[in-house]
Design an enzyme around this catalytic site. Structure first.
Site, PDB file in Angstrom:
ATOM      1  N   MET A 154     -32.348 -29.078  -7.361  1.00  0.00           N
ATOM      2  CA  MET A 154     -31.859 -28.836  -8.718  1.00  0.00           C
ATOM      3  C   MET A 154     -30.710 -27.839  -8.663  1.00  0.00           C
ATOM      4  O   MET A 154     -30.825 -26.787  -8.051  1.00  0.00           O
ATOM      5  CB  MET A 154     -32.999 -28.307  -9.603  1.00  0.00           C
ATOM      6  CG  MET A 154     -32.573 -27.937 -11.002  1.00  0.00           C
ATOM      7  SD  MET A 154     -31.893 -29.354 -11.910  1.00  0.00           S
ATOM      8  CE  MET A 154     -30.744 -28.516 -12.993  1.00  0.00           C
TER       9      MET A 154
ATOM     10  N   HIS B 223     -24.585 -32.763  -2.576  1.00  0.00           N
ATOM     11  CA  HIS B 223     -24.775 -33.225  -3.955  1.00  0.00           C
ATOM     12  C   HIS B 223     -24.898 -32.036  -4.900  1.00  0.00           C
ATOM     13  O   HIS B 223     -24.226 -31.975  -5.944  1.00  0.00           O
ATOM     14  CB  HIS B 223     -26.029 -34.096  -4.022  1.00  0.00           C
ATOM     15  CG  HIS B 223     -26.288 -34.692  -5.357  1.00  0.00           C
ATOM     16  ND1 HIS B 223     -26.001 -36.008  -5.661  1.00  0.00           N
ATOM     17  CD2 HIS B 223     -26.797 -34.163  -6.498  1.00  0.00           C
ATOM     18  CE1 HIS B 223     -26.332 -36.255  -6.922  1.00  0.00           C
ATOM     19  NE2 HIS B 223     -26.827 -35.141  -7.446  1.00  0.00           N
ATOM     20  N   GLU B 224     -25.743 -31.080  -4.546  1.00  0.00           N
ATOM     21  CA  GLU B 224     -25.984 -29.949  -5.449  1.00  0.00           C
ATOM     22  C   GLU B 224     -24.770 -29.028  -5.547  1.00  0.00           C
ATOM     23  O   GLU B 224     -24.501 -28.470  -6.620  1.00  0.00           O
ATOM     24  CB  GLU B 224     -27.221 -29.161  -4.989  1.00  0.00           C
ATOM     25  CG  GLU B 224     -28.495 -29.984  -4.885  1.00  0.00           C
ATOM     26  CD  GLU B 224     -28.800 -30.789  -6.135  1.00  0.00           C
ATOM     27  OE1 GLU B 224     -28.496 -30.320  -7.242  1.00  0.00           O
ATOM     28  OE2 GLU B 224     -29.331 -31.898  -6.005  1.00  0.00           O
TER      29      GLU B 224
ATOM     30  N   GLU C 283     -24.304 -36.864 -12.591  1.00  0.00           N
ATOM     31  CA  GLU C 283     -24.988 -37.395 -11.411  1.00  0.00           C
ATOM     32  C   GLU C 283     -24.151 -38.408 -10.636  1.00  0.00           C
ATOM     33  O   GLU C 283     -24.195 -38.440  -9.416  1.00  0.00           O
ATOM     34  CB  GLU C 283     -26.322 -38.001 -11.820  1.00  0.00           C
ATOM     35  CG  GLU C 283     -27.297 -37.004 -12.443  1.00  0.00           C
ATOM     36  CD  GLU C 283     -27.618 -35.820 -11.536  1.00  0.00           C
ATOM     37  OE1 GLU C 283     -27.289 -35.869 -10.339  1.00  0.00           O
ATOM     38  OE2 GLU C 283     -28.192 -34.841 -12.037  1.00  0.00           O
TER      39      GLU C 283
END
Length: 1025
Positions: free
Chosen positions: A433, A466-467, A489
Site C-alpha cells: 500500500m 509499483h508503490e 493503478e
C-alpha cells in the site's frame, strides 16, 4: 496499492495466470458456526492421526468421477431427483416450496356460474377502489415513517426521503457521497493504541472550510464510540447513520462561508479485519508472541481510525500524534519531530505536518521493528522489518534507492517528502500500500533472504516499483473519485514494468508484462467486464474496481498509447500532467488533454483514448488479404455473445503490422489507424504474409482468414525467428482465444501448435503451457479420463524432450528459471517419473542435511508439491511453514501443503487458514486457489466456501480482490450444467452478502463458456489428440 493476487503470476505458479489484483495488487473475530466436518471439530491441532474419521461428502462433492453432463435429464422432476441424490440443499429448498404449492389445486366447477348483476358489479368496483385507495394512502402519503418498529409517529412531507439515525431522529443527508459544501483543510489527530486490550482512544480536530452556506456538516465515521463533539468550542449533538458510515451535525442557522473547527473525541476497538487501524501478531524465533498495530485505509477505511471526510477529493494536511509504550516505535507518513515523555511509562511521538493528501493515504504503525537506511538526493530511505528479519531488507533498500532516483529523473519532479519508509508487516492482506512516505508491504513482497532466487527478487522489485510510482501517480496527483481508479493503478502498473526494464534489465520483466496483458484480455472478453472508467457508488462497487481492468488493462492501453506517440511525447505529456495537477485531483480527460497538448501528430489523443476507457471490452480485428489489398474490420470480442448488450462499439485502433520482408526490428513496424467498422489498407507491393499487432503492444486480438493463418503457420514451421518471441506468444494466445469464441476450430489451434517443438524462447512456451494446462484441468475436473490421458500424451510429445533437458541445479537467468519452473511443475503434475524422482531426491537431500543443502528457489514449489504427497513429507513442510523466517520459502511451502491429495489434510488446511490459528488468514485465497487446481480437493474447497461464506465475508470485504479470487478459484473450472445450477443457486441465495457482485456474473459466465467450449470441442479432441 498492489493487490495480493495481482502481484505476479509467479505467486500462483509459472504456468498459470491467477484469476486476478488491490495492488491487485489491496483484508478475526467470528461467530462460532458448525464446522464443515467432525474431523475439524474434534481434532483442532496437528497432527491429524485419526484413521477412524469418516467424512460424509455434501452437495457437489458427490459429483465424483463417472457422473458427468450426460447424466442429467432435461425434465425438472428427474433433475430434482438427481439433485437430491447429489445432496443439493438448494434443490431440497425448492422441492419444499413446490410441495407446499402442490397442495393448492384447481377443482373442476360443479356447474355453470351465473353472471353477476349490474348492481353487484358496481358495488364490487367501488369496494375495489376503496381498498386500493387505502393501500395507496398507507404506502405513498408521507404521514408515517416506517421503521423496523413500525409506524411510530407522523412526520412532515419531506421525512420519507431521509434515513433514520441510530437515535431514531432523521438523518439530514440522503446520499452515499458527502456534500461538497464543506471541505476539510487540516486534521490534528491524537491516538493512544492499547495493544494489551486491543482498543484505542483518539481525538481529532478538523479545520473545515464552508464553501457554500449550509445547515449541516456530514463526514464519515465507522465502528467507533464518539464520546464528545464540539464545534467552535461548543458541545454539539451529532447524528449517526451506520449503513452509510456517516455522522452529521445540524445547525439551526446557515453556516456562513469561512473557516471553522470541529473537535471529536472517541474510542474504538482495533479492526477485526485487515482494514482500518488493526492489530497484528507474530511469534518470534524465541517463541514469544509479539503484537503490533498497523493501518490499511484504501479505499474506505480511514473512517475506522478517525472521523474524516473519507473521499479522495477531500485533500487536506494532517498532523499526527501517537502515544505508545517505550518498547515500541511509532511511524507515520512524515518524520518524527519530537517525543514527549509522560513519566508513566508512556511516550508521545509527534510527526511533522503532512503534505496535502487524501485520507486513504494516511498511515501509522506501532510496533517493535528494526531498520536500515540510506540517502537518495534529499530523501532518507528506510526499510523496516521485525528484528528476526532485519538482515533481509538490504535488497529492498538498494532497489528502492535506485528506483526512486529513476523516477525523480523520469518525471523531472523530485519526490517531495524528506523520508520514505518501506515496512514489512507480518499480517497484511494487500500486496502493498502506497501510503505517502510510509509504504506498507507483505513480508513476502519486500524481504529477500539468502536463498531467494532472481525470480523472488523480480517479484519484490515489481511491487516496490509499483508503490514508488504511486508517490507521483496517486499521491501527488490523485483521481477525483474511484471511477477513475485506473489513473492510479493503471499508471503505477505501467511504470513498474517500464522502470524495471530500464533499471533492472536482467530481471526479464518484459515476459511478465506480456503475460499480464494476456490476462487482462481474458478478463475483458467477458460481458461481466466493465469500462476502465465506470460509474461507482456503493462500497462494494468501489472494492470491485481493484481488478484486472483497472490495473492490467489500464497499463496495457498506456503501453499502446506510448507505442503510438513518437519523439518522447508520452513522457512529455505525463510530466505536463503532473506539473499542472500537482497536489490536485483529476479525471481521465485531464490526462488525455495534457498528452494532446504536447503531441505533434495529427492525432487526437482524447478522441482515440476515450474509445478505450468509456467502453468495456476490446476489438477483434479481422484481416482478409487479396493481393495488395487488405480488408480490415473490427467488432467487440465478446465471449458468451448471446448476453451482449452492446453490438455497435467502435474503437480507434492504432493497428501495427509487419510483413515477411521486415518483421523483427522495431523499425519494421508500420501503423494504420482503424476508426471505422471496416477499412481498406493498400500495400505497396506483394507480401507472403502479414502479422498485425507488433509485439502485442496493442490491446486487441487479431483474426486472419484461412490463407492468412496458413501463411503465418508455414512461416513459423520454416523458421521460428521470422517473428519476435512476443509475436509468437501472441499468435498462440490469440488462436486459443478465437477457439473459445468459435471463430477457429480446435484443429486450427493444433496446426499452429505443431511448430512448438522447435520453440526455445520463454514467452511462447509459457503461453502454450498455460493454455494447454487450462484444457487439461477442465478435462480432469469432468473426469474425461480418456481425454486426460490423451492430453498428457500430447503435452509429452510436444514438450517432453524440453522437460527432460532442464537442469535441477542453481540458475541465474530469470528467463531460464521462469521456463524451467513452468516445464518441471507441469512434468511433475503429470507424474513424469524422471521429474518426481528428481524432486524427491532434492527434497530428501534438503531434509537430511538439516535444510542446508539448498533447493533452487525457483524449483521449491515443484519439489514441495511432490513431497506433500507423502505423510512424512507433509509433516516436514508443515514444520517448515511454522518455523521458517524466510517468507518466499514459507509461501512455497504453503502451496506444497495445499497440494496434498489427502482429503483430511485438505479440510484441515482450509479450516486453519480461515481461522488464522496456524496458517495466516491473509493466505486463505492462495490456499483455495492451490487446492482447486487439483481434482482431489476442488469440490471440498467449493463446499467449504459455501458453508463458511459468512466467516469469509467477515474477514474480507465484499467485492474486494480476495473475494474475487476465492470465487473464481472455486468455480472457474466447472463445466457441467449441474455445477452451473448449483453455483447460480448459491450466488442467488447470498442476497446482500454478495449476489450482485460483478465477480458473481463473471463466475457464471466462465462456467457457461467452459460448458460451450467442451460441447463444441470434445469430439475434436477425441479425434485429433
Amino acid at each position: 496499492m498492489e493487490s495480493a493476487n495481482h502481484l505476479n503470476h509467479q505467486e500462483y505458479g509459472a504456468i498459470e495466470r491467477a484469476p486476478l489484483p488491490r495492488n491487485m495488487i489491496e483484508n478475526s473475530m467470528f461467530e462460532e458456526e458448525p464446522d464443515v466436518v467432525d474431523l475439524a471439530k474434534e481434532s483442532t491441532s496437528y497432527p491429524i492421526d485419526s484413521d477412524d474419521v469418516v467424512y460424509e461428502p455434501r452437495s457437489s462433492r458427490l459429483l465424483v468421477r463417472g457422473l458427468g453432463e450426460n447424466d442429467l435429464d432435461e425434465d425438472e422432476e428427474d433433475y430434482e431427483s438427481s439433485a437430491r441424490l447429489l445432496g443439493m440443499s438448494f434443490m431440497n429448498r425448492s422441492s419444499n416450496q413446490r410441495s407446499a404449492a402442490s397442495s393448492y389445486t384447481r377443482h373442476q366447477p360443479s356447474g355453470l356460474c351465473s353472471m353477476p348483476s349490474a348492481k353487484t358489479t358496481v358495488v364490487g368496483v367501488l369496494l375495489l377502489v376503496v381498498v386500493v385507495s387505502v393501500f395507496m394512502v398507507i404506502y405513498f402519503v408521507p404521514g408515517c415513517t416506517f421503521t423496523r418498529k413500525g409506524c411510530q409517529k407522523t412526520n412532515s412531507t419531506m421525512e420519507k426521503i431521509y434515513p433514520i439515525s441510530t437515535s431514531d431522529e432523521l438523518f439530514p443527508w440522503t446520499e452515499l457521497r458527502l456534500p461538497s459544501s464543506v471541505h476539510p483543510v487540516h486534521y490534528n489527530i491524537s491516538l493512544h493504541p492499547d495493544l494489551k486490550n486491543m482498543t484505542f482512544q483518539g481525538s481529532v480536530s478538523i479545520k473545515v472550510e464552508v464553501l457554500n452556506e449550509t445547515k449541516i456538516i456530514v463526514l464519515h465515521s465507522s465502528d467507533m464510540n464518539i464520546t464528545k463533539a464540539t464545534f467552535q468550542d461548543k458541545v454539539v449533538h451529532f447524528l449517526e447513520y451506520k449503513p452509510w458510515q456517516q455522522i452529521a451535525i445540524k445547525f439551526p442557522e446557515d453556516l456562513k462561508k469561512g473557516l471553522y473547527v470541529l473537535n471529536i473525541d472517541y474510542t474504538a476497538n482495533f479492526s477485526n479485519s485487515y482494514d482500518g487501524f488493526y492489530n497484528s501478531s507474530y511469534v518470534d524465533t524465541n517463541g514469544t508472541k509479539r503484537v503490533l498495530a498497523a493501518t490499511q485505509f484504501e479505499p474506505l477505511a480511514a473512517r475506522k481510525a478517525f472521523p474524516c471526510f473519507d473521499e479522495p477529493a477531500f485533500k487536506s494536511t494532517f498532523l499526527i500524534k501517537i502515544t505508545r509504550e517505550s518498547k515500541y516505535i511509532s511511524l507515520s507518513n512524515m518524520p518524527k519531530v519530537k517525543t514527549t515523555d509522560f513519566k508513566n511509562g508512556l511516550l508521545e511521538d509527534e510527526f511533522k505536518e503532512s503534505d496535502t493528501m487524501s485520507t486513504y493515504l494516511v498511515a501509522f504503525i506501532v510496533a517493535e521493528f528494526s531498520s536500515y537506511s540510506t540517502n537518495v538526493s534529499n530523501t532518507t530511505v528506510s526499510v523496516y522489518a521485525v528484528p528476526d528479519k532485519k538482515e533481509q531488507v538490504h535488497y529492498a533498500l538498494d532497489a528502492a534507492a535506485k528506483l526512486l532516483e529513476f523516477y525523480n529523473n523520469f518525471f523531472e519532479i523530485d519526490y517531495p517528502l524528506s523520508k520514505l519508509d518501506l515496512v514489512a508487516i507480518p499480517d497484511f492482506l494487500a500486496g502493498a500500500m502506497e501510503n505517502w512516505g510510509l509504504i506498507t508491504f507483505r513480508e513476502t513482497t519486500l524481504l529477500v533472504g539468502n536463498n531467494s532466487s532472481p525470480l523472488d527478487k523480480q517479484l519484490v522489485t515489481s511491487v516496490i516499483a509499483h508503490e514508488l510510482a504511486h508517490q507521483w501517480f496517486g499521491n501527488l496527483v490523485t483521481m477525483r473519485w474511484w471511477n477513475d481508479l485506473w489513473l492510479n493503478e493503471g499508471f503505477a502498473t505501467y511504470m513498474q514494468y517500464m522502470s524495471i526494464k530500464n533499471v533492472f534489465p536482467d530481471l526479464d520483466i518484459g515476459t511478465e508484462f506480456l503475460n499480464v496483458r494476456f490476462k487482462a484480455l481474458a478478463k475483458d472478453a467477458l460481458n461481466s467486464s466493465h469500462p476502465v472508467s465506470t460509474v461507482v457508488s456503493t462500497p462494494e462497487q468501489v472494492e470491485e474496481m481493484f481488478d484486472s481492468v483497472s490495473y492490467e488493462k489500464g497499463a496495457s492501453i498506456l503501453l499502446m498509447l506510448n507505442a503510438t506517440l513518437t519523439n518522447g511525447e508520452f513522457r512529455k505529456g505525463v510530466i505536463e500532467y503532473l506539473l499542472k495537477y500537482n497536489r490536485s485531483n483529476t479525471e481521465s480527460k485531464d490526462l488525455w488533454n495534457s498528452l494532446s497538448q504536447v503531441s505533434k501528430q495529427n492525432l487526437s489523443v482524447s478522441e482515440m483514448m476515450n474509445t478505450w476507457t468509456v467502453h468495456k471490452g476490446f476489438p477483434l480485428v479481422t484481416v482478409k488479404r487479396n493481393g495488395t489489398q487488405v480488408t480490415l474490420s473490427q467488432e467487440h470480442f465478446l465471449l458468451n455473445a448471446e448476453n451482449s448488450t452492446d453490438y455497435s462499439t467502435l474503437w480507434h485502433v492504432p493497428l501495427t503490422y509487419v510483413n515477411d520482408s521486415c518483421s523483427v526490428l522495431s523499425s519494421c513496424k508500420q501503423v494504420f489507424h482503424l476508426k471505422d467498422k471496416t477499412a481498406i489498407l493498400k500495400l505497396p507491393g506483394e507480401v507472403k504474409w502479414l502479422k498485425f499487432n507488433f509485439r502485442s503492444d496493442g490491446f486487441y486480438i487479431v483474426h486472419y482468414d484461412m490463407e492468412g493463418w496458413k501463411a503465418l503457420i508455414d512461416a513459423l514451421n520454416g523458421n521460428i525467428n521470422v517473428l519476435p518471441c512476443e509475436d509468437r506468444a501472441a499468435l498462440i494466445n490469440n488462436i486459443f482465444a478465437l477457439s473459445r469464441l468459435g471463430r477457429v476450430s480446435f484443429r486450427q489451434v493444433l496446426n499452429l501448435m505443431d511448430y512448438i517443438r522447435n520453440e526455445n524462447e520463454t514467452a511462447p512456451l509459457i503461453e502454450a503451457l498455460f493454455q494447454l494446462d487450462q484444457i487439461y484441468r477442465l478435462l480432469d475436473k469432468r473426469s474425461e479420463l480418456n481425454l486426460v490421458s490423451r492430453m498428457t500424451g500430447y503435452i509429452d510429445s510436444h514438450f517432453g524432450s524440453l522437460m527432460e533437458s532442464q537442469s535441477w541445479e542453481l540458475e541465474t537467468s530469470v528467463s531460464k528459471m521462469t521456463l524451467r519452473s513452468a516445464l518441471l511443475e507441469m512434468a511433475c503434475s503429470l507424474n513424469r517419473l524422471n521429474c518426481t524422482t528428481q524432486a524427491k531426491h532434492l527434497f530428501d537431500q534438503w531434509v537430511h542435511s538439516n535444510k542446508t543443502s539448498p533447493i533452487p528457489s525457483d524449483l521449491m514449489r515443484t519439489v514441495f508439491k511432490v513431497a506433500a504427497q507423502t505423510d512424512d513429507g507433509w509433516d516436514v513442510l508443515l514444520n517448515t511453514y511454522k518455523h521458517s523466517i524466510y517468507d518466499a520459502e514459507k509461501h512455497k511451502t504453503l502451496e506444497g501443503l495445499a497440494s496434498t491429495q489427502d482429503v483430511r489434510k485438505i479440510l484441515w488446511i482450509l479450516k486453519k487458514s480461515l481461522d488464522g490459528s496456524e496458517i495466516q488468514t491473509q493466505d486463505f485465497p492462495l490456499v483455495i486457489h492451490t487446492i482447486c487446481r487439483n481434482f482431489a480437493g476442488y469440490l471440498y474447497a467449493w463446499d467449504f466456501v459455501k458453508e463458511n461464506w459468512e466467516k469469509i465475508t467477515q474477514k474480507f470485504p465484499l467485492g474486494s480482490f480476495p473475494i474475487q479470487s476465492i470465487i473464481m478459484s472455486a468455480t472457474s473450472q466447472f463445466s457441467t450444467k449441474t455445477h452451473l445450477m448449483e453455483a447460480q443457486n448459491f450466488f442467488s441465495s447470498l442476497g446482500a452478502k454478495g449476489s450482485q457482485m460483478r465477480i458473481v456474473q463473471e463466475a457464471t459466465e466462465t462456467i457457461k463458456q467452459n460448458m460451450r467450449w467442451m460441447e463444441n470441442n470434445l469430439n475434436t479432441l477425441q479425434h485429433w489428440l
